[in-house]
Design an enzyme around this catalytic site. Sequence first.
Site, PDB file in Angstrom:
ATOM      1  N   ASP A   7     -48.721 -53.973 -53.400  1.00 28.01           N
ATOM      2  CA  ASP A   7     -50.034 -53.966 -52.778  1.00 28.01           C
ATOM      3  C   ASP A   7     -50.143 -52.651 -52.012  1.00 28.01           C
ATOM      4  O   ASP A   7     -49.145 -51.955 -51.802  1.00 28.01           O
ATOM      5  CB  ASP A   7     -50.187 -55.164 -51.838  1.00 28.01           C
ATOM      6  CG  ASP A   7     -51.590 -55.321 -51.260  1.00 28.01           C
ATOM      7  OD1 ASP A   7     -52.527 -54.693 -51.781  1.00 28.01           O
ATOM      8  OD2 ASP A   7     -51.746 -56.065 -50.279  1.00 28.01           O
ATOM      9  N   SER A   8     -51.350 -52.341 -51.553  1.00 32.65           N
ATOM     10  CA  SER A   8     -51.495 -51.173 -50.697  1.00 32.65           C
ATOM     11  C   SER A   8     -50.807 -51.408 -49.355  1.00 32.65           C
ATOM     12  O   SER A   8     -50.255 -50.492 -48.752  1.00 32.65           O
ATOM     13  CB  SER A   8     -52.974 -50.862 -50.476  1.00 32.65           C
ATOM     14  OG  SER A   8     -53.628 -51.955 -49.845  1.00 32.65           O
ATOM     15  N   GLY A  40     -59.216 -49.426 -51.199  1.00 36.50           N
ATOM     16  CA  GLY A  40     -60.590 -49.763 -51.548  1.00 36.50           C
ATOM     17  C   GLY A  40     -61.546 -48.586 -51.640  1.00 36.50           C
ATOM     18  O   GLY A  40     -62.305 -48.472 -52.616  1.00 36.50           O
ATOM     19  N   CYS A  70     -52.951 -57.400 -55.298  1.00 37.88           N
ATOM     20  CA  CYS A  70     -54.022 -56.566 -54.746  1.00 37.88           C
ATOM     21  C   CYS A  70     -55.204 -56.628 -55.689  1.00 37.88           C
ATOM     22  O   CYS A  70     -55.066 -56.314 -56.881  1.00 37.88           O
ATOM     23  CB  CYS A  70     -53.537 -55.128 -54.601  1.00 37.88           C
ATOM     24  SG  CYS A  70     -54.809 -53.952 -54.064  1.00 37.88           S
ATOM     25  N   ASN A  71     -56.366 -57.045 -55.180  1.00 44.20           N
ATOM     26  CA  ASN A  71     -57.545 -57.134 -56.025  1.00 44.20           C
ATOM     27  C   ASN A  71     -57.993 -55.764 -56.513  1.00 44.20           C
ATOM     28  O   ASN A  71     -58.352 -55.587 -57.685  1.00 44.20           O
ATOM     29  CB  ASN A  71     -58.677 -57.827 -55.263  1.00 44.20           C
ATOM     30  CG  ASN A  71     -58.362 -59.267 -54.949  1.00 44.20           C
ATOM     31  OD1 ASN A  71     -57.763 -59.565 -53.923  1.00 44.20           O
ATOM     32  ND2 ASN A  71     -58.743 -60.174 -55.819  1.00 44.20           N
ATOM     33  N   THR A  72     -57.966 -54.761 -55.629  1.00 47.36           N
ATOM     34  CA  THR A  72     -58.420 -53.425 -56.008  1.00 47.36           C
ATOM     35  C   THR A  72     -57.551 -52.844 -57.119  1.00 47.36           C
ATOM     36  O   THR A  72     -58.063 -52.297 -58.100  1.00 47.36           O
ATOM     37  CB  THR A  72     -58.401 -52.493 -54.786  1.00 47.36           C
ATOM     38  OG1 THR A  72     -59.291 -53.001 -53.790  1.00 47.36           O
ATOM     39  CG2 THR A  72     -58.822 -51.085 -55.163  1.00 47.36           C
ATOM     40  N   CYS A 177     -59.834 -60.830 -51.194  1.00 48.70           N
ATOM     41  CA  CYS A 177     -58.880 -59.769 -50.850  1.00 48.70           C
ATOM     42  C   CYS A 177     -57.615 -60.461 -50.373  1.00 48.70           C
ATOM     43  O   CYS A 177     -57.685 -61.405 -49.573  1.00 48.70           O
ATOM     44  CB  CYS A 177     -59.451 -58.862 -49.750  1.00 48.70           C
ATOM     45  SG  CYS A 177     -58.264 -57.654 -49.085  1.00 48.70           S
ATOM     46  N   THR A 178     -56.468 -60.017 -50.857  1.00 47.39           N
ATOM     47  CA  THR A 178     -55.223 -60.713 -50.531  1.00 47.39           C
ATOM     48  C   THR A 178     -54.912 -60.665 -49.035  1.00 47.39           C
ATOM     49  O   THR A 178     -54.257 -61.578 -48.513  1.00 47.39           O
ATOM     50  CB  THR A 178     -54.046 -60.137 -51.332  1.00 47.39           C
ATOM     51  OG1 THR A 178     -53.962 -58.713 -51.110  1.00 47.39           O
ATOM     52  CG2 THR A 178     -54.232 -60.399 -52.822  1.00 47.39           C
ATOM     53  N   HIS A 179     -55.363 -59.646 -48.335  1.00 45.65           N
ATOM     54  CA  HIS A 179     -55.147 -59.596 -46.886  1.00 45.65           C
ATOM     55  C   HIS A 179     -55.778 -60.802 -46.174  1.00 45.65           C
ATOM     56  O   HIS A 179     -55.252 -61.286 -45.172  1.00 45.65           O
ATOM     57  CB  HIS A 179     -55.735 -58.316 -46.289  1.00 45.65           C
ATOM     58  CG  HIS A 179     -54.873 -57.098 -46.444  1.00 45.65           C
ATOM     59  ND1 HIS A 179     -54.680 -56.471 -47.654  1.00 45.65           N
ATOM     60  CD2 HIS A 179     -54.144 -56.396 -45.531  1.00 45.65           C
ATOM     61  CE1 HIS A 179     -53.888 -55.434 -47.479  1.00 45.65           C
ATOM     62  NE2 HIS A 179     -53.547 -55.370 -46.193  1.00 45.65           N
TER      63      HIS A 179
END
Length: 259
Positions: A7-8, A40, A70-72, A177-179
């Site tokens: 992920d970011s 993003g 991560c969706n992005t 968003c995973t966050h």
Amino acid sequence: MKIALMDSGIGLLAAAAAVRRLRPDADLVLSSDPEGMPWGPRTPDDVTERALAVARAAVAHAPDALIVACNTASVHALPTLRAELEPAVPIIGTVPAIKPAAAGGGPVAIWATPATTGSVYQRRLIDDFAGTAAVTEVPCPGLADGVQHADDTMIDRAIAAAAALTPRGVRAIVLGCTHYELVAERIRTAVGVPVVLFGSADAVAAQALRRVARADASAAGTVTPGRVTVLHSGRESALSVQAMSYVEARLLHAATPVR
């Protein structure tokens, strides 16, 4: 078994905790890009380049599967990641849980980053999976950043703003968003009405284990907890102070040695 997640930032913690619950014996590799986040606002090419670097760092540790938590990155980089890394390493992407959220037929809200809200990608998912359910797209500026930095003021402000944009009749919210999954209970409280939250962590964890065709060890008696390797922009590190403010990180840290 070894499962890598990328992920970011710390959004991968929700899926990592889900894997840990299903397979407490699995080793985990948590690969993120704190130097380059957030992803993003970046261009698709830039996201793909950074996602490749994070994925390569994870794959260097020889995992059995890699979760793109991560969706992005799943939107922009998944085809490139799969072209380079599969079939040697199965790649599991993250898709907002629109289909199960809409299954009840009632009004649905999708909370997502401003870049994702209203995007062609999200609109396509709504068209494909929402059926006849009414869907409201809710932008959440600042929420992912607030979660990443464990900034309670920023988190509360962003959640309150998103809750105000969420129609009162909504009973299902997709966490796009995973966050956001790390503050799910705070979201539920802020909405103020009974609501079911739909994240992706449990689904991607289960899919990763299916892809590596290993049995669930959660009921197999006493097991030795797997190790956790943390990579920040390719360098071995430790879970950050901000990460440790979330129960998911504390679960990983308490159950296993972290290197």
